[in-house]
Structures are given as C-alpha cells and as structure tokens.
Design an enzyme around this catalytic site. Structure first.
Site, mmCIF file in Angstrom:
data_model
loop_
_atom_site.group_PDB
_atom_site.id
_atom_site.type_symbol
_atom_site.label_atom_id
_atom_site.label_comp_id
_atom_site.label_asym_id
_atom_site.label_seq_id
_atom_site.Cartn_x
_atom_site.Cartn_y
_atom_site.Cartn_z
ATOM 1 N N HIS A 194 0.825 -1.254 0.077
ATOM 2 C CA HIS A 194 0.057 -0.101 -0.010
ATOM 3 C C HIS A 194 0.883 1.256 -0.028
ATOM 4 C CE1 HIS A 194 -3.420 -2.696 0.740
ATOM 5 N NE2 HIS A 194 -3.845 -1.959 -0.013
ATOM 6 N N GLU A 435 -10.418 -11.383 -4.565
ATOM 7 C CA GLU A 435 -9.000 -11.326 -4.136
ATOM 8 C C GLU A 435 -8.514 -12.407 -3.660
ATOM 9 O OE1 GLU A 435 -8.339 -7.100 -2.392
ATOM 10 O OE2 GLU A 435 -10.034 -7.473 -1.422
ATOM 11 N N ASP A 459 -3.902 -8.636 -4.138
ATOM 12 C CA ASP A 459 -4.043 -9.774 -3.235
ATOM 13 C C ASP A 459 -4.333 -11.003 -3.834
ATOM 14 O OD1 ASP A 459 -4.029 -8.663 -0.588
ATOM 15 O OD2 ASP A 459 -5.861 -7.352 -0.987
ATOM 16 N N CYS A 506 -9.367 -3.737 -10.642
ATOM 17 C CA CYS A 506 -8.943 -2.536 -9.907
ATOM 18 C C CYS A 506 -7.589 -2.798 -9.051
ATOM 19 C CB CYS A 506 -10.048 -2.205 -9.103
ATOM 20 S SG CYS A 506 -10.160 -3.300 -7.641
HETATM 21 C C1 PEP Z 1 -6.218 -5.476 -4.536
HETATM 22 O O1 PEP Z 1 -5.856 -6.354 -3.602
HETATM 23 O O2 PEP Z 1 -5.782 -5.646 -6.014
HETATM 24 C C2 PEP Z 1 -6.809 -4.317 -4.274
HETATM 25 C C3 PEP Z 1 -7.110 -3.488 -5.390
HETATM 26 O O3 PEP Z 1 -7.069 -3.772 -3.115
HETATM 27 P P1 PEP Z 1 -5.529 -3.181 -2.164
HETATM 28 O O4 PEP Z 1 -4.359 -3.153 -3.116
HETATM 29 O O5 PEP Z 1 -6.202 -1.990 -1.336
HETATM 30 O O6 PEP Z 1 -5.402 -4.585 -1.245
HETATM 31 MG MG MG Z 2 -6.678 -5.856 -1.852
#
Ligand code: PEP
Ligand code: MG
Length: 574
Positions: A194, A435, A459, A506
């Site tokens: 993140h 995920e 994920d 995403c």
């Molecule tokens: C992901 O896991 O791809 C996602 C978009 O959520 P995050 O990156 O916030 O875990």
């Molecule tokens: Mg995620």
C-alpha cells in the site's frame, strides 16, 4: 563517491534532488545539546511523557471494546512490558544526564539499541516483535513531541528533496504533501504494497526494496531517481546528471501530451467502449481523477480515512467524505470499498497482534466482527448515495455466508434509515472484490448475488502465489503472468461476461501498459487504476483492435513456459 543502487520500480518519473534521511517513523527527531541547567528539567519531561504513555496503554486496556479479541489484551500487555524495559524507561534518562542531550534523541538512540537486540533473535516470532518496540517508542516519542520544551526540527522538505527511509507505512506517506518533495525511496517494500500504491496516487516517483539505501546514502547527497527502471544514482557525475535532466524533461513533455486525451472516449480501433476508472484514497483526489479524464471511480479505499488519527471518523464525517466524492463526480460511478483494515493498514492504538495478518481478521471479516465499526460506515454510504452514483464494494470475500451476512447487514441498515425517514439512493449497486483464489474459482456464486465484481489482483496474486506483497525478499516471485493467475483471470472474466455481470480489475496491473491488451483479450472491458495512469492506458486502448487479440491471448493461456508467455505478450504489445 558516485554509486548506483537497484530496487523495485513502483512509481514512474525521474526525480533529481538532495537526500533527506527520515527515520522509521515519520516523526523527525532533532539532536541538540542542552545547557547544564536544563538537564534536570529534561529528565522530568521524559518521565512525564513516560507516565502519560503508561496511562494511555492502561486506559486502552480497561476500555477495550467488548468485541475486541483477547489478542488485543495480550498485545497491550506486551506493549506495556516493552515500555517498562529498562532500555526504554531508564537508559534514556541516564543518557540525558550524562550527555545533556534532548529526550527525543536519547529515546531514539536507545530504541535503536533495543531494536538491534531483537534483530539478533533466531526465532522469527521474537524477531518480529521489533515492530512492537518501534510502535511503543513512537507512542512515547509523540508524547514528547507534544510537550512544551521540545524544539521542533524545521522540516526542510521542498521539491528538490528526495526522502530516503528504511520503511514508510502508507499512513506515514500520506502525511507528506505531494508538493513537498520530489520522490522517495525505501529499503523495504514490494511493488503492490500500500505504500507503493499511495506513492503512485501522489504521482511521486518512487523506488522500494533498495535494501541498504538508508545506510549508504548521506544527508544532502545528490540523487537521481529513475522510477521507471528502479534505479537510484547517488552523487552522479556531470554527464549522467545532464542526461537525466534531458530524460526528465522528455518524460514531462510526454505526460503533458497524453493529457490532451482527457476528453477522448476510450474506444478500441474496432469501436468497443472501454471504461477507464480511477482508484482514490480520499475525496480530494476527485480533482485529479477528472483532470486525467477517468469516467468514474472504480475503487475508493475508504480505510484511508482512518489512518493517521487517534479517533475514528464518525458517521457524519464519513457521510461528508462520501458525499463530497459523489457530488464531485457529478453522476459518474463512485465505487466505495468498505473498510479494508487489518494487514498493513491498522487502526492506531488497536493494532492487532496476528501471526499472519494478511490471512487474519482483515477487510470484510473485521467489519463483520466489529459491527460498531461497520454500521456507521454503511449508514454514511447509504445516506451519501442520495447525492450521487455511489456503489458499495465489499473487499476480500471468501465465502457465500460472509456475503449473505453482509447483504443482510446492508439491508437492515437501509431499513433503519428508512424508518428514520432519512433519504438514500434507491438503486445502490453492491459489488464484491475477487481477491482470494477461492472466490475467483467460485465466482459464479458471487456473480449471481451481486451487481458487479472487481478483481483485486494485488491480493489475488499475493494469496495465489503465497507471497507477502509487502516483503521485498519475495518480490521477485510476484508474477501476474504466472499461468495460475492467467487462468484465474480468464475464468473470472469469462464467467461474469457469460452471466452478464460487469467485472473490472482494480489491482495495480490495471494501470500497467504491458497487461492492457492481455486483459482486453481476456474479455475485460473495465479497468480502474491510479489517476495519473489513465491517459497512457487510454492511448493503448485507442491503438488496440480487439479481434486481433483473440488468437494470441488464447496462445498465452495455453503456454506454460514463462519465456514463451513473455515472448507472446511482446507480440501482443508490438
Ligand atoms: C487489490 O488487492 O488488488 C486491491 C485493489 O486492493 P488493495 O490493493 O487495497 O488491497
Ligand atoms: Mg486488496
């Protein structure tokens, strides 16, 4: 002396500036020598901060929410023990007395000694407890910094500054305003951590996983950071500097040109419309979303509203944030993910001790376990849906019973708002994040109950390949082209297309050019990425003919040799 370090490129762009070393915490610690007459006062200042911190921890223990897990207690007890360790509670006093230094400095030095001791442990569990030491020291340091007597370090951040840190959490990073520094680098971290995601959303060049940069780079060294190649050049010679200045201006020019595509529709050469949405962390990001021509928000990581604060945002504050995003997007979709807290995004003061947090009480699991956290968010979301096109997205779904429970929770919240005559949008779409490999394999079950789905590849890759996305030691194993990932994507996208349920990606690969055509070839028609990347992806879409992708995409799916897959991908992108 000039030298070059190689790390993991996570946010492109070229930055040229001077190094500013930051400590593990985003709190800067000054070192100064005190006149002898102030030494006793400084010790009292340290003792007071220590006592307040002790009280704070016991307060947290006695007010622990009834739903909180027993681990929460164990965690606070551990922090109390660490705080009372002589290295944190006694040694800094002695150092102030003998060296006449300020309390913050004494604490920092002693913390580093204690952390180094934990580093020596053979046992992985004990070694990991150094994170707790840092958290406790940070808590105490904050008390000191908030007390009279402290002379704050002047922050020297400006556009010429490149932050050099061993580690920065997403919460640390979001505190720095984007215009205050040119770039940042860290020793640890992976491409989809993140911290990396926030760097991209701040549009700031960034390289992580540089291993020893924090030790090797000195304050004020001249640095060139190439966020595209993952390269850091320390004290470059004149010719290298001139070359990078040229590359920097070319890169900026290219960005400007791409922005001209802002209002163009993202249609392929054969006329198929592709939706390009943006990922955001806070409502203020909406301006950038529009500037880059995204036609909706595919992922609002709402948990960022929780970071960097001691209290929790209440329903009203959340309502205002969601409403601002919805109104700002003027009827375009705003997909708000319910809190994905846990793992690397922890609530302050209630960080949980879990032996494996990414597999623990995270995201929807945490929300269902803590209704007092979830209810205000759902109320705020439903209330805000009256003011725009809000869609609710549930993270980290793994089982249908979890989904059913969530849907019931949402329905009950809507009912209670209606009973109070509070208006909500009449048709709020509810979607789920894919995920977890189990959810990808059983996607038809989720697709039948939801209005849309979104694949979180960050994920999905972490869980499928069993690689911690925040750990640079296994970052080389992160591979979106692994046959298992490709098959999961193909299955998920294909199933949703058959059932007529919209599906998007995403995760970070949605914003990475090498994968755009592959995803389109797999049947994807919606991508959500960090705003600044929308123009580049749009350009790729505009030069893509979907019928030409089919045969090569099928070949990629059939291939099992990594080199062959890469060769075929190269042909897809030629
Ligand atoms: C992901 O896991 O791809 C996602 C978009 O959520 P995050 O990156 O916030 O875990
Ligand atoms: Mg995620």
């Amino acid at each position: 002396m000039s030298f070059t370090l190689h790390g993991i490129a996570v946010s492109s762009g070229i930055a040229i500036g001077h190094a500013h070393l930051v400590s593990h915490t985003s709190l800067e610690v000054a070192h100064y020598v005190l006149p002898k007459k102030f030494v006793d006062e400084e010790i009292v200042r340290f003792d007071t901060a220590l006592q307040i911190t002790r009280n704070e921890l016991s307060g947290l223990r006695s007010n622990r929410p009834t739903h909180a897990a027993a681990e929460f207690d164990a965690f606070l007890e551990l922090h109390q023990m660490i705080l009372d360790d002589p290295l944190l509670s006694v040694a800094p006093r002695e150092m102030i007395a003998s060296e006449h230094c300020n309390a913050e400095w004494a604490l920092k030095v002693q913390t580093e000694t204690l952390v180094a001791q934990f580093d020596e442990f053979e046992d992985a569990y004990l070694r990991e407890r150094q994170t707790d030491v840092k958290q406790v020291a940070e808590r105490l340091l904050k008390q000191l910094l908030g007390q009279p007597g402290h002379q704050p370090t002047p922050m020297r951040l400006d556009v010429e500054t490149i932050l050099v840190a061993h580690d920065l959490s997403p919460a640390d990073l979001i505190q720095f305003r984007p215009q205050q520094y040119a770039a940042f680098i860290t020793d640890v971290g992976g491409a989809t951590s993140h911290t990396a995601i926030v760097a991209r959303s701040l549009n700031t060049p960034c390289v992580v996983g540089l291993h020893h940069a924090r030790e090797l780079v000195r304050e004020d060294d001249l640095l060139i950071l190439d966020g595209e190649q993952g390269v850091l050049i320390v004290n470059p010679d004149k010719s290298i500097l001139a070359e990078y200045k040229l590359r920097q201006s070319e890169w900026e020019l290219e960005r400007k040109k791409l922005k001209r595509l802002r209002t163009a529709r993202a249609n392929t050469l054969d006329g198929t419309a592709i939706e390009l949405y943006a990922n955001i962390e806070k409502p203020e990001d909406v301006a950038e979303v529009k500037e880059n021509g995204a036609t909706g928000i595919g992922l609002f990581r709402s948990e960022f509203l929780f970071l960097n604060r001691d209290d929790l945002p209440d329903e009203e504050e959340q309502f205002e944030a969601y409403r601002a995003a919805a109104e700002g997007m003027e009827g375009q979709p705003v997909t708000i993910r319910t809190f994905d807290l846990g793992a690397d995004k922890q609530l302050k003061g209630v960080e949980r001790v879990a032996s494996n947090p990414a597999l623990g009480l995270r995201a929807i699991r945490l929300c269902l376990a803590e209704p007092q956290l979830f209810r205000p968010q759902l109320r705020a979301l439903l209330r805000a849906s009256h003011y725009g096109n809000i869609r609710i997205l549930i993270p980290m779904l793994s089982s249908v019973s979890e989904l059913n429970q969530t849907l019931q929770f949402i329905a009950a919240t809507r009912q209670s708002l209606e009973d109070e005559s509070i208006p909500c949008g009449s048709d709020v779409k509810i979607g789920g994040m894919i995920e977890i490999p189990a959810a990808a394999l059983a996607i038809n079950v989720f697709a039948r109950k939801l209005d849309f789905l979104s694949i979180g590849t960050n994920d999905l890759i972490q869980y499928t390949l069993a690689i911690d996305r925040t750990d640079e030691e296994v970052a080389h194993l992160y591979d979106p082209l692994h046959p298992a990932i490709l098959h999961l994507l193909a299955h998920a996208i294909g199933t949703c297309n058959k059932l007529g349920v919209p599906i998007s990606v995403c995760g970070e690969i949605a914003g990475e050019l090498p994968y755009t055509r592959l995803l389109l070839g797999l049947g994807l028609r919606q991508l959500s990425m960090f705003s600044a990347q929308v123009p580049s992806i749009k350009q790729r879409v505009l030069t893509t003919s979907l019928p030409e992708l089919t045969a090569l995409t099928q070949k990629i799916l059939r291939a099992d040799d990594p080199l062959r897959i890469r060769e075929l991908l190269g042909r897809l992108n030629a």
